[in-house]
Design a protein around this motif. Structure first.
Motif, PDB file in Angstrom:
ATOM      1  N   GLY A  32       0.695  -1.192   0.201  1.00 11.58           N
ATOM      2  CA  GLY A  32      -0.065   0.208   0.203  1.00 11.58           C
ATOM      3  C   GLY A  32       0.831   1.319   0.167  1.00 11.58           C
ATOM      4  O   GLY A  32       0.532   2.561  -0.749  1.00 11.58           O
ATOM      5  N   ARG A  35       1.938   1.990  -3.678  1.00  8.05           N
ATOM      6  CA  ARG A  35       0.865   2.376  -4.547  1.00  8.05           C
ATOM      7  C   ARG A  35       0.561   3.715  -4.026  1.00  8.05           C
ATOM      8  O   ARG A  35       0.330   4.479  -4.853  1.00  8.05           O
ATOM      9  CB  ARG A  35      -0.333   1.381  -3.966  1.00  8.05           C
ATOM     10  CG  ARG A  35      -1.696   1.723  -4.548  1.00  8.05           C
ATOM     11  CD  ARG A  35      -2.866   1.009  -3.812  1.00  8.05           C
ATOM     12  NE  ARG A  35      -3.035   1.494  -2.388  1.00  8.05           N
ATOM     13  CZ  ARG A  35      -3.083   0.994  -1.257  1.00  8.05           C
ATOM     14  NH1 ARG A  35      -3.425  -0.551  -1.459  1.00  8.05           N
ATOM     15  NH2 ARG A  35      -3.374   1.768  -0.220  1.00  8.05           N
ATOM     16  N   ARG A 120      -0.106 -11.356  -3.067  1.00 10.69           N
ATOM     17  CA  ARG A 120      -0.931 -10.229  -2.972  1.00 10.69           C
ATOM     18  C   ARG A 120      -1.948  -9.949  -3.735  1.00 10.69           C
ATOM     19  O   ARG A 120      -2.187 -10.806  -4.573  1.00 10.69           O
ATOM     20  CB  ARG A 120       0.145  -8.973  -3.452  1.00 10.69           C
ATOM     21  CG  ARG A 120       1.581  -8.860  -2.770  1.00 10.69           C
ATOM     22  CD  ARG A 120       1.440  -7.855  -1.499  1.00 10.69           C
ATOM     23  NE  ARG A 120       2.446  -8.322  -0.662  1.00 10.69           N
ATOM     24  CZ  ARG A 120       2.861  -8.056   0.377  1.00 10.69           C
ATOM     25  NH1 ARG A 120       1.887  -6.768   0.812  1.00 10.69           N
ATOM     26  NH2 ARG A 120       3.801  -8.193   1.225  1.00 10.69           N
ATOM     27  N   ASN A 125      -1.296  -3.360  -5.518  1.00  7.52           N
ATOM     28  CA  ASN A 125      -0.893  -3.567  -4.124  1.00  7.52           C
ATOM     29  C   ASN A 125       0.572  -4.551  -4.270  1.00  7.52           C
ATOM     30  O   ASN A 125       0.982  -4.931  -3.114  1.00  7.52           O
ATOM     31  CB  ASN A 125      -1.777  -4.135  -3.292  1.00  7.52           C
ATOM     32  CG  ASN A 125      -2.971  -3.317  -2.762  1.00  7.52           C
ATOM     33  OD1 ASN A 125      -2.791  -1.974  -2.910  1.00  7.52           O
ATOM     34  ND2 ASN A 125      -4.087  -3.760  -2.481  1.00  7.52           N
ATOM     35  N   ASP A 167      -8.966 -16.252  -0.337  1.00  4.69           N
ATOM     36  CA  ASP A 167      -9.203 -15.394   0.746  1.00  4.69           C
ATOM     37  C   ASP A 167     -10.432 -14.422   0.330  1.00  4.69           C
ATOM     38  O   ASP A 167     -10.183 -13.875  -0.502  1.00  4.69           O
ATOM     39  CB  ASP A 167      -8.088 -14.584   0.900  1.00  4.69           C
ATOM     40  CG  ASP A 167      -8.426 -13.522   2.232  1.00  4.69           C
ATOM     41  OD1 ASP A 167      -9.595 -13.439   2.675  1.00  4.69           O
ATOM     42  OD2 ASP A 167      -7.413 -12.797   2.596  1.00  4.69           O
ATOM     43  N   ARG A 170     -10.902 -10.587   0.152  1.00  5.79           N
ATOM     44  CA  ARG A 170     -10.318  -9.844  -1.053  1.00  5.79           C
ATOM     45  C   ARG A 170     -11.195  -9.347  -2.011  1.00  5.79           C
ATOM     46  O   ARG A 170     -11.204  -8.381  -2.611  1.00  5.79           O
ATOM     47  CB  ARG A 170      -9.301 -10.525  -1.857  1.00  5.79           C
ATOM     48  CG  ARG A 170      -7.939 -11.299  -1.293  1.00  5.79           C
ATOM     49  CD  ARG A 170      -7.141 -12.140  -1.906  1.00  5.79           C
ATOM     50  NE  ARG A 170      -6.110 -12.645  -1.270  1.00  5.79           N
ATOM     51  CZ  ARG A 170      -5.369 -13.603  -1.325  1.00  5.79           C
ATOM     52  NH1 ARG A 170      -5.856 -14.414  -2.492  1.00  5.79           N
ATOM     53  NH2 ARG A 170      -4.168 -13.925  -0.818  1.00  5.79           N
ATOM     54  N   ARG A 173     -12.200  -6.218  -0.242  1.00  2.00           N
ATOM     55  CA  ARG A 173     -11.200  -5.252  -0.417  1.00  2.00           C
ATOM     56  C   ARG A 173     -11.293  -4.612  -1.801  1.00  2.00           C
ATOM     57  O   ARG A 173     -10.881  -3.217  -1.775  1.00  2.00           O
ATOM     58  CB  ARG A 173      -9.795  -5.915  -0.273  1.00  2.00           C
ATOM     59  CG  ARG A 173      -9.667  -6.014   1.341  1.00  2.00           C
ATOM     60  CD  ARG A 173      -8.214  -6.803   1.570  1.00  2.00           C
ATOM     61  NE  ARG A 173      -7.167  -6.421   1.030  1.00  2.00           N
ATOM     62  CZ  ARG A 173      -6.427  -5.634   1.594  1.00  2.00           C
ATOM     63  NH1 ARG A 173      -6.421  -4.991   2.702  1.00  2.00           N
ATOM     64  NH2 ARG A 173      -5.159  -5.210   0.930  1.00  2.00           N
TER      65      ARG A 173
HETATM   66  P1  ATP Z   1      -5.126   0.174   3.765  1.00  3.92           P
HETATM   67  O1  ATP Z   1      -4.071   0.735   4.591  1.00  3.92           O
HETATM   68  O2  ATP Z   1      -5.949   1.495   3.145  1.00  3.92           O
HETATM   69  O3  ATP Z   1      -6.152  -0.864   4.380  1.00  3.92           O
HETATM   70  P2  ATP Z   1      -3.249  -1.228   2.236  1.00  3.92           P
HETATM   71  O4  ATP Z   1      -2.988  -1.574   0.819  1.00  3.92           O
HETATM   72  O5  ATP Z   1      -2.012  -0.716   3.065  1.00  3.92           O
HETATM   73  O6  ATP Z   1      -4.503  -0.161   2.419  1.00  3.92           O
HETATM   74  P3  ATP Z   1      -3.201  -3.235   4.182  1.00  3.92           P
HETATM   75  O7  ATP Z   1      -4.538  -3.818   4.839  1.00  3.92           O
HETATM   76  O8  ATP Z   1      -2.318  -2.568   5.247  1.00  3.92           O
HETATM   77  O9  ATP Z   1      -3.685  -2.331   3.137  1.00  3.92           O
HETATM   78  O10 ATP Z   1      -2.228  -4.284   3.629  1.00  3.92           O
HETATM   79  C1  ATP Z   1      -0.951  -3.945   3.095  1.00  3.92           C
HETATM   80  C2  ATP Z   1      -0.570  -4.821   1.966  1.00  3.92           C
HETATM   81  O11 ATP Z   1      -0.861  -6.248   2.278  1.00  3.92           O
HETATM   82  C3  ATP Z   1      -1.738  -4.568   0.838  1.00  3.92           C
HETATM   83  O12 ATP Z   1      -1.201  -3.505  -0.069  1.00  3.92           O
HETATM   84  C4  ATP Z   1      -1.577  -5.995   0.037  1.00  3.92           C
HETATM   85  O13 ATP Z   1      -0.341  -6.140  -0.624  1.00  3.92           O
HETATM   86  C5  ATP Z   1      -1.364  -7.076   1.096  1.00  3.92           C
HETATM   87  N1  ATP Z   1      -2.813  -7.409   1.643  1.00  3.92           N
HETATM   88  C6  ATP Z   1      -3.332  -7.043   2.653  1.00  3.92           C
HETATM   89  N2  ATP Z   1      -4.360  -7.917   2.796  1.00  3.92           N
HETATM   90  C7  ATP Z   1      -4.396  -8.815   1.975  1.00  3.92           C
HETATM   91  C8  ATP Z   1      -5.275  -9.771   1.416  1.00  3.92           C
HETATM   92  N3  ATP Z   1      -6.420 -10.154   2.122  1.00  3.92           N
HETATM   93  N4  ATP Z   1      -4.795 -10.819   0.723  1.00  3.92           N
HETATM   94  C9  ATP Z   1      -3.712 -10.427  -0.319  1.00  3.92           C
HETATM   95  N5  ATP Z   1      -2.768  -9.571   0.079  1.00  3.92           N
HETATM   96  C10 ATP Z   1      -3.119  -8.458   0.932  1.00  3.92           C
END
Ligand code: ATP
Length: 472
Positions: A32, A35, A120, A125, A167, A170, A173
């Motif tokens: 994130g 990104r 991911r 992401n 999962d 997702r 998400r």
């Molecule tokens: P936010 O902070 O707004 O939730 P983020 O992309 O940073 O957005 P996080 O939940 O902190 O979301 O997750 C960090 C990273 O971990 C994501 O960018 C993604 O690459 C990975 N990720 C998180 N959750 C999942 C999932 N359920 N399946 C696969 N990858 C995930």
């Protein structure tokens, strides 16, 4: 492509780079943070993945700072965190994941950077930036996430059906990111969400509701709700909202589609407030309509009492969604119950008494109620909207005038129950309540002003009607 880190970030990442080189462990910024940097969104947390032990790396990094920040670590997950002011950095070893059909919690094993990017959820992401000494700042983008960012597109790096089945969170998400970033979901990815929607049942309600709340806090929350509806997820996670959908016709007379009306109200409310609970009130304001819908001959469609039925549904919906059953729920319930009141005042000759009663019932939430009521004015007919808004403005002015005069909004009884008991030598009992209620009603009806002297005289009069004798 060069990513524009701030000077402070560069300083921190250079130290991480040094520490990792000292351990001989390649490491990367990932997910994130990368990104959001590319998009230009504000960022606060950064994830670092390394080809080694994340906890060991975190300790080595901490030693580069003075004062040395504490390292919070979780041995079972192999993760560690350091906080530098409001900047939080998480360290973890790269991993490979494999799933079983019954759980969204994977088996994990140490892996390569490629394995880690493969696990991911979306291409946008999966971007990584090397923090190696030689190739510091190099973008590693195996799934063309950069292209998807510029095309504003959400898609999975690997086969979407498998990704969502592994999962199912997702799916929520994907829709949440579409709402937050205002990106589209790629057609194949969206088709896979539709096909896997039923898999949402293996996801805990807390995680689902977390995503619903994030959708709710988007600039235009209707985008996410509409995608939830179109994907088939909404029917599973919040069926009462789907019941609002559709316009029925009898004798050529239809009613508006209350699902899309609700989304419009929600977006209008969200232009006025970022408060999550006021936005929930917008979502739920008409939730009692399907249960109260009737076609009345010569009249058309009616939804009599939908505000009362809706208010009763609020605690049940909060319970099911695992939203907190606290004052916020009470606020939402109150707004649902009262949402027709301000606009109903425009239909009659507005008496001061009706205005005072609304101020009394809404209390300190009157502004939130007016916000909801204003947002509730939607119609394709612009003349109608204009007329309603003018009427609404009149009510708002009258509320202000009456409030300035009578101060009902934070109403405290000018005569307390204690005073009544003392004056007439009464224990806590029915007559005390009768007198208190009579004083309140007299004030709301404008029979007496909202003042101590007048209320005192009224109390004496009421007491003599009840044959009560003063004891002093
Ligand atoms: P936010 O902070 O707004 O939730 P983020 O992309 O940073 O957005 P996080 O939940 O902190 O979301 O997750 C960090 C990273 O971990 C994501 O960018 C993604 O690459 C990975 N990720 C998180 N959750 C999942 C999932 N359920 N399946 C696969 N990858 C995930």
């Amino acid at each position: 492509m060069e990513i524009a880190f701030t000077a402070k970030e560069t300083g921190i990442f250079r130290k991480i780079s040094e520490a990792a080189a000292g351990l001989g462990v390649p490491c990367y910024l990932i997910g994130g943070f990368v990104r959001d940097k590319i998009i230009g969104r504000p960022t606060k947390d950064a994830d670092i993945v390394c080809l080694g032990d994340g906890i060991e790396l975190a300790h080595a990094v901490a030693a580069f700072f003075d004062p040395k920040p504490p390292v919070a670590y979780f041995k079972t997950f192999g993760t560690a965190q350091i906080k530098l002011g409001d900047f939080e950095i998480e360290f973890v070893g790269a991993r490979r994941e494999s799933y079983t059909h019954t759980s969204r919690k994977p088996e994990v094993a140490p892996g390569t950077l490629e394995d880690d990017q493969n696990r991911r959820d979306f291409t946008i992401n999966a971007l990584a930036v090397s923090l190696g000494k030689e190739d510091f700042g190099t973008l590693i983008d195996p799934f063309n996430g950069l292209v998807d960012i510029s095309n504003q597109l959400i898609q999975t790096p690997l086969e979407p059906l498998q990704t969502f089945s592994d999962d199912p969170l997702r799916m929520m998400r994907a829709i949440r990111f579409a709402g937050q970033l205002q990106f589209a979901i790629d057609a194949k990815t969206f088709a896979a969400i539709k096909e896997n929607a039923h898999r949402i049942r293996i996801v805990s309600q807390e995680r689902i509701t977390d995503e619903l709340n994030k959708i709710m806090l988007c600039e235009k929350p209707s985008v996410g709700w509409d995608l939830l509806y179109k994907s088939g997820l909404l029917k599973l996670v919040f069926p009462q909202m789907v019941d609002l959908q559709g316009a029925e016709y009898v004798d050529g007379k239809g009613h508006k589609d209350n699902f899309y009306h609700t989304l419009q109200v929600l977006d209008k409310m969200s232009e006025k407030t970022a408060d999550l609970w006021l936005r929930w009130a917008a979502v739920l304001h008409d939730i009692g309509k399907p249960a109260t819908k009737k076609f009345e001959e010569g009249h058309g469609w009616t939804f009599h009492g939908h505000e009362v039925v809706g208010a009763k549904m609020v605690p049940k919906i909060f319970t099911r969604l695992k939203l907190p059953l606290n004052d916020k729920m009470k606020l939402v319930q109150k707004l649902v119950l009262l949402h027709l009141r301000p606009i109903s005042l425009t239909k009659e000759n507005i008496t001061d008494s009706a205005i005072r009663r609304l101020l009394f019932d809404a209390g300190e939430d009157i502004d939130a109620l007016l916000m909801l009521c204003n947002s509730d004015i939607t119609s394709k007919n612009e003349q109608k909207v204009k007329r309603y808004l003018q009427n609404f403005e009149l009510v708002r002015q009258r509320l202000q005038e009456v409030e300035e005069n009578d101060r009902i909004r934070n109403w405290q009884p000018p005569i307390t129950g204690e005073l009544i008991m003392q004056k007439f030598g009464l224990p806590p009992s029915k007559p005390v309540g009768i007198i208190k209620d009579a004083i309140r009603e007299a004030i709301l009806d404008g029979i007496i002003p909202n003042e101590y002297e007048a209320a005192y005289a009224f109390m004496l009069q009421k007491a003599s009607e009840l044959n009560l004798q003063a004891v002093e």
